[in-house]
Design a protein around this motif. Structure first.
Motif, mmCIF file in Angstrom:
data_model
loop_
_atom_site.group_PDB
_atom_site.id
_atom_site.type_symbol
_atom_site.label_atom_id
_atom_site.label_comp_id
_atom_site.label_asym_id
_atom_site.label_seq_id
_atom_site.Cartn_x
_atom_site.Cartn_y
_atom_site.Cartn_z
ATOM 1 N N GLY A 68 9.929 43.917 44.263
ATOM 2 C CA GLY A 68 9.332 43.407 42.796
ATOM 3 C C GLY A 68 9.649 42.155 42.404
ATOM 4 N N ALA A 69 11.243 41.928 42.387
ATOM 5 C CA ALA A 69 11.509 40.440 42.307
ATOM 6 C C ALA A 69 10.960 39.463 42.792
ATOM 7 C CB ALA A 69 13.103 40.611 42.350
ATOM 8 N N ALA A 70 10.787 39.669 44.411
ATOM 9 C CA ALA A 70 10.265 38.621 45.139
ATOM 10 C C ALA A 70 8.825 38.521 44.771
ATOM 11 C CB ALA A 70 10.276 39.094 46.437
ATOM 12 N N GLN A 71 8.133 39.508 44.469
ATOM 13 C CA GLN A 71 6.795 39.554 43.960
ATOM 14 C C GLN A 71 6.749 38.489 42.683
ATOM 15 O OE1 GLN A 71 3.945 39.816 45.553
ATOM 16 N NE2 GLN A 71 4.784 40.881 47.174
ATOM 17 N N LYS A 72 7.630 38.802 41.649
ATOM 18 C CA LYS A 72 7.732 38.205 40.389
ATOM 19 C C LYS A 72 7.895 36.720 40.843
ATOM 20 C CE LYS A 72 9.180 41.885 37.223
ATOM 21 N NZ LYS A 72 10.398 42.207 36.628
ATOM 22 N N SER A 73 8.712 36.277 41.643
ATOM 23 C CA SER A 73 9.249 34.969 42.027
ATOM 24 C C SER A 73 8.193 34.221 42.676
ATOM 25 C CB SER A 73 10.499 35.113 42.867
ATOM 26 O OG SER A 73 11.458 35.829 42.427
ATOM 27 N N LYS A 74 7.507 34.750 43.464
ATOM 28 C CA LYS A 74 6.244 34.288 44.410
ATOM 29 C C LYS A 74 5.864 33.034 44.007
ATOM 30 C CE LYS A 74 2.909 35.393 47.450
ATOM 31 N NZ LYS A 74 1.724 36.502 48.066
ATOM 32 N N ASP A 75 5.187 33.090 42.585
ATOM 33 C CA ASP A 75 4.358 32.327 42.092
ATOM 34 C C ASP A 75 5.083 31.444 40.819
ATOM 35 O OD1 ASP A 75 1.780 32.693 43.660
ATOM 36 O OD2 ASP A 75 1.700 34.279 42.574
ATOM 37 N N MET A 76 6.214 31.633 40.725
ATOM 38 C CA MET A 76 7.064 30.732 39.757
ATOM 39 C C MET A 76 7.446 29.653 40.410
ATOM 40 S SD MET A 76 9.178 33.994 38.184
ATOM 41 C CE MET A 76 10.073 33.110 36.915
ATOM 42 N N ALA A 77 7.567 28.489 39.544
ATOM 43 C CA ALA A 77 8.131 27.090 40.138
ATOM 44 C C ALA A 77 9.683 27.563 40.234
ATOM 45 C CB ALA A 77 7.734 26.049 38.962
ATOM 46 N N ALA A 78 9.997 27.319 41.203
ATOM 47 C CA ALA A 78 11.624 27.239 41.677
ATOM 48 C C ALA A 78 11.770 26.562 42.957
ATOM 49 C CB ALA A 78 11.935 28.689 41.673
ATOM 50 N N ASP A 79 12.814 25.746 42.869
ATOM 51 C CA ASP A 79 13.482 25.273 43.929
ATOM 52 C C ASP A 79 14.206 26.046 44.910
ATOM 53 O OD1 ASP A 79 12.375 22.785 42.993
ATOM 54 O OD2 ASP A 79 14.039 22.688 41.489
ATOM 55 N N LEU A 80 15.148 27.144 44.342
ATOM 56 C CA LEU A 80 15.649 27.874 45.102
ATOM 57 C C LEU A 80 15.819 29.324 44.370
ATOM 58 C CD1 LEU A 80 18.281 28.140 47.090
ATOM 59 C CD2 LEU A 80 19.685 27.545 45.046
ATOM 60 N N ILE A 81 16.162 30.456 45.033
ATOM 61 C CA ILE A 81 16.142 31.666 44.516
ATOM 62 C C ILE A 81 17.622 32.158 45.052
ATOM 63 C CG2 ILE A 81 15.562 34.223 44.789
ATOM 64 C CD1 ILE A 81 12.999 33.378 45.443
ATOM 65 N N VAL A 82 18.525 32.573 43.974
ATOM 66 C CA VAL A 82 19.962 32.862 44.257
ATOM 67 C C VAL A 82 19.971 34.544 44.125
ATOM 68 C CG1 VAL A 82 22.361 32.602 43.254
ATOM 69 C CG2 VAL A 82 20.758 30.562 43.324
ATOM 70 N N MET A 83 20.435 35.185 45.068
ATOM 71 C CA MET A 83 20.606 36.622 45.011
ATOM 72 C C MET A 83 22.014 36.650 44.679
ATOM 73 S SD MET A 83 18.061 37.859 48.182
ATOM 74 C CE MET A 83 17.970 39.535 47.473
ATOM 75 N N ALA A 92 17.808 42.338 52.358
ATOM 76 C CA ALA A 92 16.959 42.027 51.205
ATOM 77 C C ALA A 92 16.708 40.437 51.175
ATOM 78 C CB ALA A 92 17.902 42.469 50.080
ATOM 79 N N LYS A 93 17.572 39.561 51.657
ATOM 80 C CA LYS A 93 17.343 38.046 51.461
ATOM 81 C C LYS A 93 16.382 37.778 52.256
ATOM 82 C CE LYS A 93 18.897 33.663 53.003
ATOM 83 N NZ LYS A 93 19.356 33.078 54.223
ATOM 84 N N ILE A 99 8.526 37.068 51.477
ATOM 85 C CA ILE A 99 7.560 37.216 50.136
ATOM 86 C C ILE A 99 7.074 35.829 49.392
ATOM 87 C CG2 ILE A 99 6.974 38.255 47.993
ATOM 88 C CD1 ILE A 99 8.168 40.963 49.060
ATOM 89 N N THR A 100 8.423 35.005 49.214
ATOM 90 C CA THR A 100 8.223 34.061 48.333
ATOM 91 C C THR A 100 8.053 32.874 49.098
ATOM 92 O OG1 THR A 100 10.731 33.636 48.438
ATOM 93 C CG2 THR A 100 9.862 34.995 46.588
ATOM 94 N N GLY A 101 8.641 32.458 50.214
ATOM 95 C CA GLY A 101 8.575 31.343 50.940
ATOM 96 C C GLY A 101 9.326 30.241 50.382
ATOM 97 N N LYS A 102 10.300 30.776 49.384
ATOM 98 C CA LYS A 102 11.046 29.834 48.949
ATOM 99 C C LYS A 102 12.658 29.716 49.617
ATOM 100 C CE LYS A 102 9.476 30.016 44.248
ATOM 101 N NZ LYS A 102 7.871 30.102 44.673
#
Length: 124
Positions: A68-83, A92-93, A99-102
């Motif tokens: 769910g967090a990945a789906q929310k992140s998918k279309d958001m502008a972000a240079d990096l996702i920090v778990m 999980a990573k 899902i995000t491609g980020k």
């Protein structure tokens, strides 16, 4: 400050980073496990990120919260996702990445990778 070989390592008063080496990052998502840790995410990451967007996902349940967090992140502008929880796994990573491609940073593996780099030890 501590000297290891030719590298001097110091800790920022607010964040455990290597000053002068870690660049200021852009818009970033921080996946954190609990509503009570959202403020901590801001305090910990704002000194090195231009914009922090916390998203909640509990790493100790099934993978649906991470998905769910990945789906929310998918279309958001972000240079990096920090778990940002030691409970997040490499599985999980990989899920968030697929899902995000980020780019995804898994905090639980960072200390070992930094030490291995400083000591010239290769991790598998």
């Amino acid at each position: 400050m501590k000297k290891i070989g030719a590298v001097t390592i110091g800790q920022s008063p607010r964040v455990g980073v290597i000053p002068g080496i870690m660049p200021i990052l852009g818009e970033d998502i921080v996946i954190t496990p609990d509503e009570q840790q959202v403020q901590q995410a801001y305090e910990q990451w704002e000194p090195i990120m231009k914009e922090v967007t916390p998203i909640l996902a509990n790493p100790y349940g099934d993978m649906s919260e991470g998905e769910g967090a990945a789906q929310k992140s998918k279309d958001m502008a972000a240079d990096l996702i920090v778990m940002d929880c030691i409970g997040f796994t490499k599985k999980a990573k990989n899920l968030v990445d697929s899902i995000t491609g980020k780019p995804v940073l898994l905090c639980r593996t960072c200390p070992a990778r930094i030490v291995s780099e400083l000591l010239g030890v290769q991790l598998h």
